[in-house]
Design an enzyme around this catalytic site. Sequence first.
Site, PDB file in Angstrom:
ATOM      1  N   ASP A   1      14.990 -31.257  23.551  1.00  0.00           N
ATOM      2  CA  ASP A   1      15.988 -30.449  22.888  1.00  0.00           C
ATOM      3  C   ASP A   1      16.957 -31.441  22.226  1.00  0.00           C
ATOM      4  O   ASP A   1      17.019 -32.601  22.644  1.00  0.00           O
ATOM      5  CB  ASP A   1      16.672 -29.642  23.998  1.00  0.00           C
ATOM      6  CG  ASP A   1      17.966 -29.047  23.585  1.00  0.00           C
ATOM      7  OD1 ASP A   1      17.951 -28.190  22.711  1.00  0.00           O
ATOM      8  OD2 ASP A   1      19.014 -29.458  24.139  1.00  0.00           O
TER       9      ASP A   1
ATOM     10  N   ASP B   1      20.680 -30.787  20.931  1.00  0.00           N
ATOM     11  CA  ASP B   1      22.110 -30.749  21.271  1.00  0.00           C
ATOM     12  C   ASP B   1      22.330 -30.783  22.779  1.00  0.00           C
ATOM     13  O   ASP B   1      21.764 -29.977  23.518  1.00  0.00           O
ATOM     14  CB  ASP B   1      22.744 -29.486  20.682  1.00  0.00           C
ATOM     15  CG  ASP B   1      22.642 -29.510  19.170  1.00  0.00           C
ATOM     16  OD1 ASP B   1      23.419 -30.218  18.547  1.00  0.00           O
ATOM     17  OD2 ASP B   1      21.728 -28.844  18.640  1.00  0.00           O
TER      18      ASP B   1
HETATM   19  P1  IMP Z   1      19.618 -27.173  20.762  1.00  0.00           P
HETATM   20  O1  IMP Z   1      20.415 -27.309  21.986  1.00  0.00           O
HETATM   21  O2  IMP Z   1      19.269 -28.474  20.132  1.00  0.00           O
HETATM   22  O3  IMP Z   1      18.418 -26.273  20.907  1.00  0.00           O
HETATM   23  O4  IMP Z   1      20.526 -26.467  19.650  1.00  0.00           O
HETATM   24  C1  IMP Z   1      21.582 -25.660  19.876  1.00  0.00           C
HETATM   25  C2  IMP Z   1      21.991 -25.065  18.541  1.00  0.00           C
HETATM   26  O5  IMP Z   1      22.389 -23.736  18.775  1.00  0.00           O
HETATM   27  C3  IMP Z   1      23.143 -25.779  17.862  1.00  0.00           C
HETATM   28  O6  IMP Z   1      22.868 -25.902  16.496  1.00  0.00           O
HETATM   29  C4  IMP Z   1      24.300 -24.833  18.054  1.00  0.00           C
HETATM   30  O7  IMP Z   1      25.199 -24.896  16.973  1.00  0.00           O
HETATM   31  C5  IMP Z   1      23.618 -23.502  18.120  1.00  0.00           C
HETATM   32  N1  IMP Z   1      24.369 -22.539  18.926  1.00  0.00           N
HETATM   33  C6  IMP Z   1      24.843 -22.725  20.161  1.00  0.00           C
HETATM   34  N2  IMP Z   1      25.485 -21.619  20.584  1.00  0.00           N
HETATM   35  C7  IMP Z   1      25.401 -20.732  19.591  1.00  0.00           C
HETATM   36  C8  IMP Z   1      25.886 -19.398  19.453  1.00  0.00           C
HETATM   37  O8  IMP Z   1      26.514 -18.821  20.319  1.00  0.00           O
HETATM   38  N3  IMP Z   1      25.594 -18.778  18.268  1.00  0.00           N
HETATM   39  C9  IMP Z   1      24.865 -19.392  17.293  1.00  0.00           C
HETATM   40  N4  IMP Z   1      24.407 -20.638  17.390  1.00  0.00           N
HETATM   41  C10 IMP Z   1      24.674 -21.301  18.524  1.00  0.00           C
HETATM   42 MG    MG Z   2      20.737 -28.063  23.891  1.00  0.00          MG
END
Ligand code: IMP
Ligand code: MG
Length: 480
Positions: free
Chosen positions: A27, A29
């Site tokens: 993942d 973020d």
């Molecule tokens: P990951 O953890 O790499 O899968 O990505 C998380 C993504 O989800 C990031 O781009 C955040 O900006 C997005 N994100 C996290 N929480 C929310 C939310 O509540 N609404 C919309 N996007 C979100």
């Molecule tokens: Mg993440």
Amino acid sequence: MQKLKKHQKIYVNRSINMASIRSLGFDMDHTLVLYNRVNFENLAFHETLKKFIANGYPEELASLKFDPNFVIRGLLVDRERGNLLKVDAHKYVKVAFHGHMKLDKAARSELYNSRGFKADDFLTVDTFFALSETQLYIEIVDYMRRNPGKIQKTFTEVYKDLREWIDLSHQDGSIKTKVLMEPSKYIVRDPHLVDTLVKLIDGGKKIFLLTNSDWAYTNSVMTYLLDNQHEEFQQWQDYFEYIIVSAGKPNFFTGTNPFYEVMTEQDGLLKLHRGPLVPKNVYHGGNAILFEKLTMQKGDQILYCGDHIYGDIMRSKELFNWRTLLVVEELYDDFKKTEKLQPELEKIMEAITVEEDLQAQVQALRSNISNQERRHKSKHRAKQDESKFLVRIAELQAELKGKEETLETQHKAIKELISTREKQFHPVWGELMRTSLEKSRFGKQIESYACLYTSRMSALRHYSCSEKLRSYRDVMPHDL
Ligand code: IMP
Ligand code: MG
């Protein structure tokens, strides 16, 4: 192997033989990319708050302050009542707040503990992104408590608005543009990220990226983190066999979205993709069934590392048998505290042993008194023995009273010791993985769903790519 410090270790709930893992997915973020949480959450809080005011909420809300230390992960949000709860593994509410007002035991019992409740009726604060969201909700609830009637909405309606504007803040660039303008303010570099990825690649593992972030953001953040950090992997894409953005986890694991190929680096135009996934190309969306098919891998050959117990871990493990590594960033600090507080824990354990001993003594005295009373009342008792029994019973009762008082004092002392220790982890909510000495709901979820967990993904560099990671979790209370 060198002796690892706690924050360098990987903890094993389910044994995994790394030799049978063909690919490791990451993942982005809060897994590959660490954020300066105070700066990031402060930004998300204020950007979303602006939307409340722009949509007719009182201007006064602009003075609400972001508190980076109030909300922790694993809490539950009762959207209907505007409450925030810490729950143990048996769904017992241990701590509850309405806005910033702490609920006493009677209120907790009335609302939650005297009736069964379904944890699913509440929202779990399980991502770092949800911390600022929950913080904002609590501040608005508290404002409503202090200013009755100024916001003519129910707590549920406020939460609905919050969801909409949080989503918008993530999508309209109000958060991400600012992060990318000043990456060093918001993004923290893990100094071991490159070494870790290279070690895995050298160990024969394929690495893939599976993120919910969109292409533009992913590309910018990964460029900042990984470009030009290693002479053989000049561009960040060089590390990854497959790159999937806008994956929509957890739906990636439950849905049937096709993969789209991202056609241009700049604007991210999409084209429906057919056929095997081409290494180094960038894909958008997709689903896990197709991913396994197109990359010719089975679930148990994939180890996926993420920070979101629900989006990254639960579904991938349950539905696809992927092996999972949960990154629990908070453990990094918690471990230091655990070590420092080890003498306190030992004191608590000693005090509990004393308490158990006292309980046994109290129980023995109670039995003895009952026994004497029965013999005193017996029709076979000799008349002249009456006063002898009465004296003996009175003596035992006096002794019992003394012991009960000591037991009560000991009980209070233990409570105090536990509470003092918990406050050192967090003044309000205590330890992340525990409530008092038992597992918290969050701790229990980690144990149930994450095969492995650690405080940083870069802990992987301390383990060989064919290491047998063994679980000791099957220790039961009676084994200790
Ligand atoms: P990951 O953890 O790499 O899968 O990505 C998380 C993504 O989800 C990031 O781009 C955040 O900006 C997005 N994100 C996290 N929480 C929310 C939310 O509540 N609404 C919309 N996007 C979100
Ligand atoms: Mg993440």
